[in-house]
Write a protein that holds these residues in place. Structure first.
Motif, short mmCIF file in Angstrom:
data_model
loop_
_atom_site.label_atom_id
_atom_site.label_comp_id
_atom_site.label_asym_id
_atom_site.label_seq_id
_atom_site.Cartn_x
_atom_site.Cartn_y
_atom_site.Cartn_z
N SER A 10 0.82 -1.22 0.00
CA SER A 10 0.00 0.00 0.00
C SER A 10 0.85 1.26 0.00
O SER A 10 0.40 2.32 -0.47
CB SER A 10 -0.96 0.01 1.19
N SER A 11 2.07 1.18 0.47
CA SER A 11 2.97 2.34 0.44
C SER A 11 3.63 2.51 -0.92
O SER A 11 4.15 3.59 -1.23
CB SER A 11 4.06 2.20 1.50
N ALA A 16 -4.81 3.33 -8.08
CA ALA A 16 -5.26 2.29 -9.02
C ALA A 16 -4.54 0.96 -8.77
O ALA A 16 -4.79 -0.01 -9.46
CB ALA A 16 -5.03 2.75 -10.45
N GLY A 17 -3.63 0.93 -7.80
CA GLY A 17 -2.92 -0.30 -7.48
C GLY A 17 -1.64 -0.50 -8.26
O GLY A 17 -0.98 -1.53 -8.14
N ALA A 51 2.45 -5.28 -8.70
CA ALA A 51 3.15 -5.04 -9.96
C ALA A 51 2.66 -6.01 -11.04
O ALA A 51 2.54 -5.64 -12.21
CB ALA A 51 4.66 -5.18 -9.77
N GLY A 52 2.37 -7.25 -10.65
CA GLY A 52 1.84 -8.22 -11.59
C GLY A 52 0.45 -7.85 -12.08
O GLY A 52 0.14 -7.99 -13.27
N VAL A 53 -0.39 -7.40 -11.18
CA VAL A 53 -1.74 -6.96 -11.55
C VAL A 53 -1.65 -5.82 -12.57
O VAL A 53 -2.32 -5.83 -13.61
CB VAL A 53 -2.56 -6.54 -10.31
N ALA A 54 -0.81 -4.83 -12.26
CA ALA A 54 -0.64 -3.70 -13.17
C ALA A 54 0.03 -4.13 -14.47
O ALA A 54 -0.37 -3.70 -15.55
CB ALA A 54 0.18 -2.61 -12.49
#
Length: 108
Positions: A10-11, A16-17, A51-54
């Motif tokens: 979260s930091s 948007a993640g 990072a994978g989601v994005a």
């Protein structure tokens, strides 16, 4: 002195993640500052799944363990590349990682 820094997902992510490049840049600058003072720094970071989601442009974060592990495998090199890029601008390389996961019920 050895200083251990732990940064949670979260930091490191924006609303948007996605991984926040400004935050990685700020962390790298702060690590460089502490190193210049003669301290050893161990940076422990989350963010591989984010990072994978994005990186795969997913609309939402899945919740099943298998998919999260796959996202982490995709995101980890992206996250490490971001850290390497910023830390190298301060003459601090290389970055390495160890991927830790908790055992699933089948492994206990």
């Amino acid at each position: 002195m050895r200083i251990v820094i732990k940064i949670g997902s979260s930091s490191l992510t924006d609303d948007a993640g996605r991984i926040n490049a400004d935050m990685i840049r700020s962390v790298a600058a702060q690590v460089a500052q502490v190193r210049q003072l003669g301290h050893e720094v161990v940076l422990v970071t989350s963010g591989a799944v984010a990072a994978g989601v994005a990186g795969l442009s997913l609309a939402a974060r899945p919740s099943d363990v298998g998919t999260l592990q796959a996202l982490s495998a995709v995101g980890q090199p992206l996250l490490m590349a971001a850290y390497n890029d910023e830390l190298s601008s301060h003459g601090l390389i290389p970055v390495s990682y160890t991927h830790l996961t908790l055992p699933t019920n089948r492994e206990v």
